[in-house]
Design a protein around this motif. Sequence first.
Motif, PDB file in Angstrom:
ATOM      1  N   ASP A 259     -44.363  -0.110 -20.744  1.00  0.00           N
ATOM      2  CA  ASP A 259     -43.320  -0.996 -20.211  1.00  0.00           C
ATOM      3  C   ASP A 259     -42.157  -0.156 -19.717  1.00  0.00           C
ATOM      4  OD1 ASP A 259     -44.807  -3.141 -20.984  1.00  0.00           O
ATOM      5  OD2 ASP A 259     -43.850  -3.299 -22.953  1.00  0.00           O
ATOM      6  N   LYS A 260     -41.543  -0.626 -18.628  1.00  0.00           N
ATOM      7  CA  LYS A 260     -40.424   0.131 -18.064  1.00  0.00           C
ATOM      8  C   LYS A 260     -39.147  -0.684 -18.069  1.00  0.00           C
ATOM      9  CE  LYS A 260     -43.051   3.142 -15.058  1.00  0.00           C
ATOM     10  NZ  LYS A 260     -43.442   3.477 -13.698  1.00  0.00           N
ATOM     11  N   SER A 261     -38.042   0.024 -18.146  1.00  0.00           N
ATOM     12  CA  SER A 261     -36.746  -0.629 -18.040  1.00  0.00           C
ATOM     13  C   SER A 261     -35.809   0.342 -17.332  1.00  0.00           C
ATOM     14  CB  SER A 261     -36.232  -0.968 -19.440  1.00  0.00           C
ATOM     15  OG  SER A 261     -34.939  -1.485 -19.354  1.00  0.00           O
ATOM     16  N   VAL A 262     -35.008  -0.179 -16.389  1.00  0.00           N
ATOM     17  CA  VAL A 262     -34.208   0.694 -15.533  1.00  0.00           C
ATOM     18  C   VAL A 262     -32.719   0.462 -15.732  1.00  0.00           C
ATOM     19  CG1 VAL A 262     -33.707   1.302 -13.128  1.00  0.00           C
ATOM     20  CG2 VAL A 262     -36.047   0.774 -13.805  1.00  0.00           C
ATOM     21  N   ARG A 263     -31.951   1.530 -15.791  1.00  0.00           N
ATOM     22  CA  ARG A 263     -30.496   1.463 -15.828  1.00  0.00           C
ATOM     23  C   ARG A 263     -29.952   2.340 -14.702  1.00  0.00           C
ATOM     24  NH1 ARG A 263     -32.614  -0.188 -20.075  1.00  0.00           N
ATOM     25  NH2 ARG A 263     -31.932  -0.104 -22.242  1.00  0.00           N
ATOM     26  N   GLN A 264     -28.771   1.945 -14.188  1.00  0.00           N
ATOM     27  CA  GLN A 264     -28.151   2.753 -13.138  1.00  0.00           C
ATOM     28  C   GLN A 264     -26.722   3.096 -13.517  1.00  0.00           C
ATOM     29  OE1 GLN A 264     -28.371   1.399  -9.110  1.00  0.00           O
ATOM     30  NE2 GLN A 264     -30.458   0.629  -9.420  1.00  0.00           N
ATOM     31  N   ILE A 265     -26.363   4.366 -13.346  1.00  0.00           N
ATOM     32  CA  ILE A 265     -24.987   4.776 -13.641  1.00  0.00           C
ATOM     33  C   ILE A 265     -24.511   5.784 -12.598  1.00  0.00           C
ATOM     34  CG2 ILE A 265     -25.150   4.396 -16.128  1.00  0.00           C
ATOM     35  CD1 ILE A 265     -25.620   7.302 -16.539  1.00  0.00           C
ATOM     36  N   ARG A 266     -23.203   5.956 -12.570  1.00  0.00           N
ATOM     37  CA  ARG A 266     -22.615   7.013 -11.750  1.00  0.00           C
ATOM     38  C   ARG A 266     -21.908   7.969 -12.702  1.00  0.00           C
ATOM     39  NH1 ARG A 266     -18.702   3.806  -8.443  1.00  0.00           N
ATOM     40  NH2 ARG A 266     -19.274   2.127  -9.871  1.00  0.00           N
ATOM     41  N   VAL A 267     -21.987   9.235 -12.402  1.00  0.00           N
ATOM     42  CA  VAL A 267     -21.366  10.221 -13.283  1.00  0.00           C
ATOM     43  C   VAL A 267     -20.414  11.093 -12.473  1.00  0.00           C
ATOM     44  CG1 VAL A 267     -21.771  12.139 -14.874  1.00  0.00           C
ATOM     45  CG2 VAL A 267     -23.446  10.296 -14.713  1.00  0.00           C
ATOM     46  N   ARG A 268     -19.207  11.245 -12.968  1.00  0.00           N
ATOM     47  CA  ARG A 268     -18.245  12.152 -12.347  1.00  0.00           C
ATOM     48  C   ARG A 268     -17.919  13.231 -13.375  1.00  0.00           C
ATOM     49  NH1 ARG A 268     -14.182   7.570  -9.854  1.00  0.00           N
ATOM     50  NH2 ARG A 268     -15.829   6.455  -8.735  1.00  0.00           N
ATOM     51  N   SER A 269     -17.929  14.448 -12.934  1.00  0.00           N
ATOM     52  CA  SER A 269     -17.695  15.542 -13.877  1.00  0.00           C
ATOM     53  C   SER A 269     -16.587  16.443 -13.389  1.00  0.00           C
ATOM     54  CB  SER A 269     -18.953  16.377 -14.048  1.00  0.00           C
ATOM     55  OG  SER A 269     -20.048  15.541 -14.316  1.00  0.00           O
ATOM     56  N   LEU A 270     -15.872  16.988 -14.360  1.00  0.00           N
ATOM     57  CA  LEU A 270     -14.793  17.915 -14.049  1.00  0.00           C
ATOM     58  C   LEU A 270     -15.025  19.187 -14.843  1.00  0.00           C
ATOM     59  CD1 LEU A 270     -11.930  18.079 -12.581  1.00  0.00           C
ATOM     60  CD2 LEU A 270     -10.989  17.598 -14.856  1.00  0.00           C
ATOM     61  N   GLU A 271     -15.071  20.282 -14.126  1.00  0.00           N
ATOM     62  CA  GLU A 271     -15.323  21.556 -14.777  1.00  0.00           C
ATOM     63  C   GLU A 271     -14.082  21.977 -15.559  1.00  0.00           C
ATOM     64  OE1 GLU A 271     -16.433  24.518 -11.972  1.00  0.00           O
ATOM     65  OE2 GLU A 271     -17.284  25.835 -13.486  1.00  0.00           O
TER      66      GLU A 271
END
Lengths: 785, 260
Positions: free
Chosen positions: B58-70
Motif C-alpha cells: 500500500d502506498k501513501s503520499v505526502r508533499q512538502i517544501r524544504v528551505r535550508s540555510l547553511e
Amino acid sequence: MSKTKTVKFAEWIIRWRWIVLILSVLSVAGMMTGFSKFDFKSDYRIFFSKENPELLAFEEMQDTYSKADNVMFVISPKDGKVFSKETLSTIKWLTEEAWQTPRSTRVDSITNYQYTYAEGDDMIVEDLVLDPENLSQADLERIGNIAVSEPQLINRLISENKQVTAVNVTIEMPDDPQTKEEKEAVIIIANFVRDLAAQVEERNPNLDVRLTGMIMMNVSFPEATLGDLQTLVPIMALAVIPLFMWFMVRSVSGVITSVILNGFSIIGAWGIFFMFGGYMSGPAMSTPIVILTMGVADAVHILVTFTQRMRQGDSKSEAMIESLRINMAPVFLTSLTTVIGFLSMNASDVPPLHDFGNIVAIGVALAFVYSVTFLPALIMVLPVKVSAKEPKAYHWMDHFGDWVIAKRKVLLPVVAITSIGVILFIPNNQLNDEFVKYFSKEVPFRADTDYTSDNLTGIYNIFVDVKTGESNGISDPEFLKDIENFSNEAKTWPEVIHVETITNIMKRLNKNMHGDDPDWYKLPDQKDLAAQYLLLYEMSLPQGLDLTNQINLDKSSTRVGLTLHNLSSNELLVLEDKVYDWFKENAPQYDIGAASSNMMFAHIGERNIKSSLSGTMIALILISVILMFALRSFKLGVLSLIPNLLPAALAFGIWGMFVANVGMGLSVVVGMTLGIVVDDTVHFLSKYLRARREKGLSPEDAVRYAFQTVGMALTVTTIVLVAGFYIMTLSDFTMNSEMGMMTAMTIAIALIVDFLLLPPLLIKLEENENAETRSDSKLAESTTV
Amino acid sequence: MRKLVLILSLLSLLPFNAIAETAEEKGTAIAKEAERRNTGWENSKAKMVMTLISKSGDKSVRQIRVRSLEVENDGDKSLTIFDEPKDVEGTAFLSFSHATVPDEQWLYLPALKRVKRISSSNKSGPFMGSEFAFEDLSSFEVDKYTYKYLRDDKLGEHEVYVVESYPTYEHSGYTRLINYIDKKEYRIMKIEFYDRKNALLKVLENTDYKKFLDQFWRATTMTMDNVQKGKKTVLNWSDYEFKTGVDESDFSRNALKRIR
C-alpha cells in the motif's frame, strides 16, 4: 494372506534370520538419516493452517500496523512500592537494556513513557522518568500519580495500587524463518530475556521479575513437551512396557526384543517424518509414548502364542511359525485399522495434529513390519527359556465369562441405561481453547501469566481495526467521536481491562496545546486540527515509540486494542459479536475487523471439530467395511458399530460430567481411538465366530470360548494402552495430557463394553434370529454361516 | 594559494600517505572532505514528494517544501512547509539542528493559529510516519559522528570508500552507520543503519544525483528500506534552487506564521 504363504514367509524369516536382522538394522539406520533434517517450530501459528481465516485476518492486521509478538517483564517490588528511587532506577536500566533484545522493535515502560505537557506556548515531550536517582519524595509521588491517571499506562504497565509494573518489549519475528538463527529466534530471545530478568533481580534484590507474552508462550511449547520426552518416554519404555511384557510372556528375550522393536518403530517414524520435511511441535513430541503403547500390542500377540506353543512342547522354530500363522492376519488387520484411525487426524484443521496422526501411523505400520520380521528373527537367535506353568491369571477369565453369560439378561439393560445416562452429559462439553491453559501450572509461563492477570493486566486481547476507507479519515471529528464512544463503552464491559485508543492521545494533545487546561481534555472539533496534532506528536516521538501500532500508513484506519481478562473461547466469541454489534448499531459506516492471537484459538475449536468429525466419519466407514470383509458378515459388521463408537461417546459423557472443557486436542480422540478400540472387537468377534463356524458351539459357549482365548490378552493389552496414555496425562502440555486422559478412558471403557455389553448383545441377536428361523425357514438357511 | 591548499588536502587522502594514518583519521578525513565539498551553497529551496510503502505494498503520499540555510560550524537551519495531505496544509516546521545537543524546534499549526515550541530530545523518531528518522534528514555535520575508515569497495559503477560512523548524540537511534562514499565526488551513495542492538535496521540508497551551481551534488531520489519491518519510503526531490536571497530572519519563530 493364505496360510501356506504365511508359513512360507515365517520359514523364510527363520532361515535367513541373520540377514533379516541386518536388514532391519540397516533400514532403521537408513530412516535415521532423516534426523539430519531435524527441524522444529516454536510458534503458536503452527496450530493454524495457512488458509485459516482468523490467521489471515490477524496477519493482515499485523502487516497494516505493527506486530504484536512481545515479551513482558512483570516487576513486583517486595516492598510494594514501584515509585521508589531504587525501583525506578532499575526499571529505567531494564528499559534501556531491553532494547538489546534480539529482534526488538519497541520497548514500553513507565520510565520511557513519552510524557507531554505544556509550559506556556512550549510543548514538552520527555520520558516520564528521566533521572530517577535525583527524584525527591514529592517528585516520586507526582510521577506515580501521573502514571496511574494516564489511560495508556494504567492497568497496562502499572497497576492501580502502584505495586506492580511491567516493561513490554515488542518483537518482530521473521515471517518465513529460513536460517538457523531465524528458526531459533524464539529460543535466542527467551534466553536473552531470562538472563536479563536474572540480572534485574541481582541488581535489585527487592524486585521479583516474571516473564510473560507471546514469545514466552511460544518457547514454552517445545520446553513443556521436551520434559515429556525426557521423563515420560523413559518411564514408558524402560518400566511400564517391560513390566507388562514380563507379565505376559515371562521371557527376558521377549522383553528385550519388544523394547528394541519399539525403539526401531519410533526412530523410523520420526526419521521418515523429518525426511518428508516434517518439523517437531508440541503434539508431535508425545508420539513416542503412543507408538510405544501401540507397538507393544503386536509383540504381545505374537510372543504369547509363541510361548504357549513352546510350553506345549513345540520347538522354537515350530512355535514361531505357528505363532505367525495364527497371528499374521489379526495383527495386520488391527494395525491397519489403527493406521486408518490415526490417519483420520489429517482431516483436522490443526496441522500439528496431522503430524501427530501421521507419525503414529508410520510408527504403527513399522511396528507391524518389524513384529513379523525383526521380532521372530531376533527371538530365534536369543536364548528363550519358557517356564513350564502358564500364568495363573489366564484362568480368571473363564469364571468371568460364565458370570457375564449368567447375568446377561440383567447386564444388557443395565449397561444400556447407564450408557444413555452418561451420553446425556455430552452436551455439557464446551469448546474451549485458552492458550494459557495449554500449559499446566507447573510451567513457569502459566504461573507467571496467571500472576500477571491477577495483579496487573491481561494477556488476552482483541484488536479492533476501524477503517474509514478514506485517506486521513481518522482525523475526522465524527470518526474520533465514534471511536471514543466505542472505547468508553468497551471500558464498561466486564471482560475488558484496558483500552488502547488514539482518542486518549488526541485529548491529551488538545489539553497540552491549550496550556494544559483540563477543560480542554476533549477531542479536537476540527479535522485539520486533529491532523496537525498528530503530525506534531509523531514528530516528537523517539524511535520505536511511534504510532504505527495504532494508525495505518495513509491514516485511513485506526486500531483499538482491548486487553481482556482470561476468557474462555465462548466468552471471547460473545465479546467479538458485541464489538461487531456495537458498530453495526452505532457506527455502521465503517468497515470493522477484529483479530488477535487468542481470537484465532477461540475459533479453532469449532472449525476443528467440524473438520475432525468428517475425518472420523471416513475412518468409521472404512473400518466398518474392513470389519465386514474380515468377519465375512454384514450383520456383525453393523453390530460392531456399537462397541466401536459407544466407548468414545461414554468417554465424552464422563468428560462432560467432570471437566466439560474440550480443547482442540480432544476433537481428534474419536477418530484416533476408533482404530484402537476396534482391535478388541475384532479379536473378540473373530474368536466368537470361529467357535460358531468351525466348532459349531452354541452362542453361549462361543462367548465362553472367546473369553477363554482372548479375554486375558485383551485385558492386558488394554492395561498397557491405558497405562501408556495415562502417562501422557502427566505431560505439562494439557493438549497432550487431556488427549491422553480421554484416550485412556475410551480404551478402558471399550474393554468394559466388549466384555459386558457385546456378549449379551450377541446372544440376544442369535436368540431373535432363532425365533425368526422358526417362522421362516428360508431365511434361516441363508443366514447360516 | 587556494589551489595549493586544495591540492594539499587532496594529497592527504592519497594511499601513500595513508600508511601513517589510522583508520579513524582516514575516516574523519573523508568525512571532512565530503563536508568541505558541500560548503558554500548558502541557502536552498526544494520540493519533496514522500511515498510511504507498507509491507503489503500500500502506498501513501505526502508533499512538502524544504528551505535550508547553511550555518557555519553548527547544524543548518531548516524550514519545512507541509502541502499534502490537505489537513496539514500550511503547517510549518522550523528546526535549528545541532550536532550533540537537542535540536530547537517550532511548529506553526494553522488550525490553531499558534506557534508552538517543541521541547524534545528525540531525533530518532519517524518523520511524518515514514522510515526516515528526523536525524536522517537533518544536515550532515562532521561533529555529529566519529569515523572509522573500513575499506575501498565498488558500488555499481562507483569506486567508493566504506566508512563507518558512530553518532555522538546521546539519544541517537543508531549504534553505527556504514557509509558508502564515492571517491570521485564524495557523495554518499548508500548508508546502512544499525539500531541500538547493533542489528541492521535500514538501508538508504541515494540515486539520481544532480549537480547544482556546477558544484553541489544533490540526490533527487532517496530510498529508505526498513529491513526489519519490510516497510519502505521513497523521497523524490525537485525544483532545487540555491542562493535564493533569504537570510536568518526568514528562519525565525516570527517568520513561521507568515509562511505560505
